[in-house]
Design an enzyme around this catalytic site. Structure first.
Site, mmCIF file in Angstrom:
data_model
loop_
_atom_site.group_PDB
_atom_site.id
_atom_site.type_symbol
_atom_site.label_atom_id
_atom_site.label_comp_id
_atom_site.label_asym_id
_atom_site.label_seq_id
_atom_site.Cartn_x
_atom_site.Cartn_y
_atom_site.Cartn_z
ATOM 1 N N ASP A 201 1.035 -1.665 0.296
ATOM 2 C CA ASP A 201 -0.136 -0.328 -0.049
ATOM 3 C C ASP A 201 0.915 1.011 0.142
ATOM 4 O OD1 ASP A 201 -1.951 2.374 0.752
ATOM 5 O OD2 ASP A 201 -2.396 1.426 2.094
ATOM 6 N N ILE A 202 0.591 1.828 -0.823
ATOM 7 C CA ILE A 202 1.710 3.158 -1.705
ATOM 8 C C ILE A 202 1.680 3.997 0.006
ATOM 9 C CG2 ILE A 202 0.875 4.499 -3.144
ATOM 10 C CD1 ILE A 202 3.580 4.929 -4.582
ATOM 11 N N ASN B 261 -6.412 12.783 -10.433
ATOM 12 C CA ASN B 261 -7.224 13.780 -11.754
ATOM 13 C C ASN B 261 -6.915 14.946 -11.941
ATOM 14 O OD1 ASN B 261 -9.485 14.634 -10.725
ATOM 15 N ND2 ASN B 261 -9.935 12.860 -10.250
ATOM 16 N N GLY C 170 -9.263 4.968 -6.541
ATOM 17 C CA GLY C 170 -8.107 4.118 -6.816
ATOM 18 C C GLY C 170 -6.590 4.390 -5.803
ATOM 19 N N ASP D 257 -5.915 7.733 -5.538
ATOM 20 C CA ASP D 257 -5.971 8.621 -5.148
ATOM 21 C C ASP D 257 -7.087 8.422 -4.006
ATOM 22 O OD1 ASP D 257 -6.375 11.855 -5.724
ATOM 23 O OD2 ASP D 257 -7.289 11.864 -7.082
ATOM 24 N N SER E 89 -1.918 5.218 -14.400
ATOM 25 C CA SER E 89 -2.612 5.065 -15.564
ATOM 26 C C SER E 89 -2.984 3.767 -15.570
ATOM 27 C CB SER E 89 -2.091 5.548 -16.532
ATOM 28 O OG SER E 89 -2.361 7.156 -16.832
ATOM 29 N N THR E 90 -2.609 3.141 -15.120
ATOM 30 C CA THR E 90 -3.450 1.328 -15.150
ATOM 31 C C THR E 90 -4.345 0.860 -14.709
ATOM 32 O OG1 THR E 90 -1.912 -0.120 -13.920
ATOM 33 C CG2 THR E 90 -0.841 0.464 -15.343
ATOM 34 N N GLY E 91 -5.122 1.995 -14.085
ATOM 35 C CA GLY E 91 -6.454 0.975 -13.144
ATOM 36 C C GLY E 91 -7.890 1.558 -13.710
HETATM 37 P P1 ADP Z 1 -5.682 5.945 -12.607
HETATM 38 O O1 ADP Z 1 -6.504 6.715 -12.422
HETATM 39 O O2 ADP Z 1 -4.207 6.964 -13.018
HETATM 40 O O3 ADP Z 1 -5.387 4.801 -13.736
HETATM 41 P P2 ADP Z 1 -6.194 4.136 -10.324
HETATM 42 O O4 ADP Z 1 -5.941 4.890 -8.968
HETATM 43 O O5 ADP Z 1 -7.340 3.784 -10.686
HETATM 44 O O6 ADP Z 1 -5.197 5.219 -11.143
HETATM 45 O O7 ADP Z 1 -4.959 3.113 -10.766
HETATM 46 C C1 ADP Z 1 -3.693 2.830 -10.468
HETATM 47 C C2 ADP Z 1 -2.388 1.774 -9.592
HETATM 48 O O8 ADP Z 1 -3.124 1.846 -8.419
HETATM 49 C C3 ADP Z 1 -3.423 0.525 -10.325
HETATM 50 O O9 ADP Z 1 -3.078 -0.262 -10.432
HETATM 51 C C4 ADP Z 1 -4.467 0.904 -9.152
HETATM 52 O O10 ADP Z 1 -4.240 -0.845 -7.841
HETATM 53 C C5 ADP Z 1 -3.172 1.071 -7.931
HETATM 54 N N1 ADP Z 1 -3.187 1.341 -6.240
HETATM 55 C C6 ADP Z 1 -5.079 1.396 -6.030
HETATM 56 N N2 ADP Z 1 -4.842 1.871 -4.819
HETATM 57 C C7 ADP Z 1 -3.191 1.101 -4.536
HETATM 58 C C8 ADP Z 1 -2.102 1.512 -2.915
HETATM 59 N N3 ADP Z 1 -3.091 2.148 -2.157
HETATM 60 N N4 ADP Z 1 -1.300 1.519 -3.386
HETATM 61 C C9 ADP Z 1 -0.731 1.118 -4.387
HETATM 62 N N5 ADP Z 1 -1.317 0.928 -5.905
HETATM 63 C C10 ADP Z 1 -2.396 0.979 -4.950
#
Ligand code: ADP
Length: 178
Positions: free
Chosen positions: A11-12, A25, A33, A35, A124-126
């Site tokens: 978890d970042i 965004n 996600g 964000d 961008s991958t989510g």
């Molecule tokens: P975007 O809108 O740029 O696609 P997202 O947040 O939907 O961004 O996804 C970007 C990536 O972050 C995805 O691979 C998702 O699985 C990942 N992600 C979501 N929550 C976390 C977190 N708490 N820590 C690390 N990565 C995360």
């Protein structure tokens, strides 16, 4: 040669590094996600700073490919670097350079802040739908180019699950052999 790049699952928001990057965004007002996770973990202070950034520098929103820093509120990191990835399919052949720009600009902001380490999510991958394999190669190449310029920085790629981490590692394997 690659000793400044680390790949991990987690978890970042929990990363104990100088700067964590937010796949924001353009409104900078939070979202889903990663964000949403960053704003929840960091608290209201981040949103207040984002509002101030909008008012002072980006009244129309942060453009795709750009990066801007705020504090990290209640998280262990010192800064959040917000960057806006491309929505896959919305920018044609420019998507690749816009995604590369997210990484390069975030790294330069970290450098200006005096950071020696930074953690990236898979921008961008989510929700934004960028194919993970292509995004991995762009991310890795951008970071590698930056490090090859001689900057002192440890860069963490933090994936939300082991499967995404594996896709990343397999996608960049050929690039590592270059
Ligand atoms: P975007 O809108 O740029 O696609 P997202 O947040 O939907 O961004 O996804 C970007 C990536 O972050 C995805 O691979 C998702 O699985 C990942 N992600 C979501 N929550 C976390 C977190 N708490 N820590 C690390 N990565 C995360």
């Amino acid at each position: 040669m690659h000793n400044h790049i680390r790949v991990k699952t987690g978890d970042i928001t929990k990363e104990k590094v100088c700067a964590i990057v937010n796949a924001a965004n353009s409104s900078l007002m939070g979202g889903g996600g990663v964000d949403g996770a960053i704003h929840r973990a960091g608290g209201q202070a981040i949103l207040e700073e984002c509002k101030a950034v909008r008012d002072s520098r980006y009244p129309d929103g942060l453009p795709t490919g750009k990066a801007v820093a705020t504090g990290a509120g209640a998280m262990d990191a010192s800064y959040v670097i917000h960057t806006v990835g491309p929505v896959y399919g919305s920018c044609g052949s420019a998507c690749e350079s816009l995604l590369a720009s997210c990484y390069t600009q975030s790294l330069n902001v970290a450098l200006e802040l005096g950071c020696k380490d930074i953690a990236f999510p898979a921008i961008s991958t989510g929700i934004y739908g960028y194919p993970k394999e292509a995004a991995a190669r762009i991310a890795y190449r951008s970071v590698k180019n930056f490090l090859d310029e001689g900057h002192e920085m440890t860069v963490y790629f933090v994936f939300h699950n082991d499967q995404d981490k594996t896709v990343f590692e397999e996608s960049i394997r050929e690039l590592q052999e270059l």
